[in-house]
Design an enzyme around this catalytic site. Sequence first.
Site, mmCIF file in Angstrom:
data_model
loop_
_atom_site.group_PDB
_atom_site.id
_atom_site.type_symbol
_atom_site.label_atom_id
_atom_site.label_comp_id
_atom_site.label_asym_id
_atom_site.label_seq_id
_atom_site.Cartn_x
_atom_site.Cartn_y
_atom_site.Cartn_z
ATOM 1 N N GLN A 101 -17.752 -41.264 -31.889
ATOM 2 C CA GLN A 101 -18.199 -42.607 -32.242
ATOM 3 C C GLN A 101 -19.672 -42.539 -32.641
ATOM 4 O O GLN A 101 -20.501 -42.014 -31.896
ATOM 5 C CB GLN A 101 -18.035 -43.566 -31.062
ATOM 6 C CG GLN A 101 -18.348 -45.011 -31.450
ATOM 7 C CD GLN A 101 -18.373 -45.940 -30.256
ATOM 8 O OE1 GLN A 101 -19.280 -45.877 -29.435
ATOM 9 N NE2 GLN A 101 -17.384 -46.811 -30.156
ATOM 10 N N TYR A 171 -24.463 -54.043 -30.895
ATOM 11 C CA TYR A 171 -25.262 -53.047 -31.610
ATOM 12 C C TYR A 171 -25.404 -53.451 -33.085
ATOM 13 O O TYR A 171 -24.915 -54.496 -33.501
ATOM 14 C CB TYR A 171 -24.649 -51.663 -31.433
ATOM 15 C CG TYR A 171 -24.738 -51.151 -30.000
ATOM 16 C CD1 TYR A 171 -25.984 -50.972 -29.391
ATOM 17 C CD2 TYR A 171 -23.596 -50.879 -29.257
ATOM 18 C CE1 TYR A 171 -26.076 -50.529 -28.074
ATOM 19 C CE2 TYR A 171 -23.681 -50.443 -27.934
ATOM 20 C CZ TYR A 171 -24.921 -50.263 -27.352
ATOM 21 O OH TYR A 171 -25.017 -49.846 -26.048
ATOM 22 N N ARG A 219 -14.653 -49.516 -34.473
ATOM 23 C CA ARG A 219 -14.611 -50.342 -33.264
ATOM 24 C C ARG A 219 -15.246 -51.685 -33.592
ATOM 25 O O ARG A 219 -16.415 -51.766 -33.957
ATOM 26 C CB ARG A 219 -15.328 -49.679 -32.091
ATOM 27 C CG ARG A 219 -15.154 -50.499 -30.809
ATOM 28 C CD ARG A 219 -15.482 -49.729 -29.551
ATOM 29 N NE ARG A 219 -14.369 -49.815 -28.611
ATOM 30 C CZ ARG A 219 -14.479 -49.603 -27.302
ATOM 31 N NH1 ARG A 219 -15.642 -49.261 -26.768
ATOM 32 N NH2 ARG A 219 -13.424 -49.695 -26.516
ATOM 33 N N ARG A 313 -12.442 -47.314 -17.432
ATOM 34 C CA ARG A 313 -13.009 -47.117 -16.092
ATOM 35 C C ARG A 313 -12.039 -46.414 -15.152
ATOM 36 O O ARG A 313 -12.464 -45.631 -14.295
ATOM 37 C CB ARG A 313 -13.450 -48.447 -15.497
ATOM 38 C CG ARG A 313 -14.588 -49.108 -16.286
ATOM 39 C CD ARG A 313 -15.878 -48.316 -16.228
ATOM 40 N NE ARG A 313 -16.663 -48.452 -17.460
ATOM 41 C CZ ARG A 313 -17.773 -47.820 -17.713
ATOM 42 N NH1 ARG A 313 -18.268 -46.964 -16.846
ATOM 43 N NH2 ARG A 313 -18.412 -47.991 -18.859
#
Length: 330
Positions: A101, A171, A219, A313
């Site tokens: 990524q 971002y 993404r 997670r």
Amino acid sequence: MSYLLKPLKQCKLTFNNRLVMPPMATSKSEQDGRVSKEILDYYDEKSQGGYISLIIIEHSFIAQKGKASERMLSIAEDNVVEDLKELANIIHKNGSKTVMQINHAGSATKIDITGYEPVGPSAIANPRTGTVPKELTKSEIKIIIEEFAKAALRTKAAGFDGVEIHSAHGYLLNQFFSPLSNKRNDEYGGELLGRIKIHLDIIKAVKDAVGNEFPILLRLGASDYMEGGSTIEDSKAAALEFERAGVDVLDISGGFCGYTVTGNTSQGYFSSLTEAIKEVVSIPVILTGGITQAHAAEKLLSEGKADLIGVARAIYKDSKWAQNAIETLK
């Protein structure tokens, strides 16, 4: 056969099952962003046995100005390629595929991290960090587009199976996408097609650099979950444009809300976004968000909420999660 165990082959990037490990920042790289032994050991452990079909490497900065945090992995210089080859080889040896990524943090970074003043689409406070960036000029945008293309080419040279362009979690590309942070009056702002022009320019530049056969993932922060922010309707329209431009897989997450939704702790809490996007595109869609149970992943796939399931997670905490899930479903 279980939905999670079913291969997915109608794509440039083939999957031996529907399980994906999404990108998670580890802060384990060397101080300059190079691959460390800690990084190699971490991904070796996570990919053991090849139970995870695809491992997406944590976001890696395309240029020093876009570095989000200390000990973030770098894809910014040619001298990182040899070490990244070792990382790709370890994951391949264990039986999984892997993509990198690539990211520019924009206004989500700080001068003490990069040595530079943060930049963004407009000189407006970042809704997550409060940082007011310097507004990018069109010539600076062109440089960033070229930096994404060069980073993608390094990813290919390092032997990865594809590249993922990061436009989520507040971002830089998410900052262009969101009307909260993009108030430009030129061709990179305004209506949706203006706000995603930088994405389309990057996709084209990446394809020109790596060729048509190298898989491109994107993404997308498909909703800010904030008043005046990006909505699922924006993302459905954007997803169509990204598919037309040559994106092979869409990886759906949150926008300025980050990778969680306040007050929602359900398994697959972004499933309403992926379900809506799947209605308008024919390329595979990855759902990540709060999925910790194999039967929940199975249910989400069976209901057509997504094509691939990202488990973050739970795998971060338990490197045997994928093996146990797959053995449970066999």
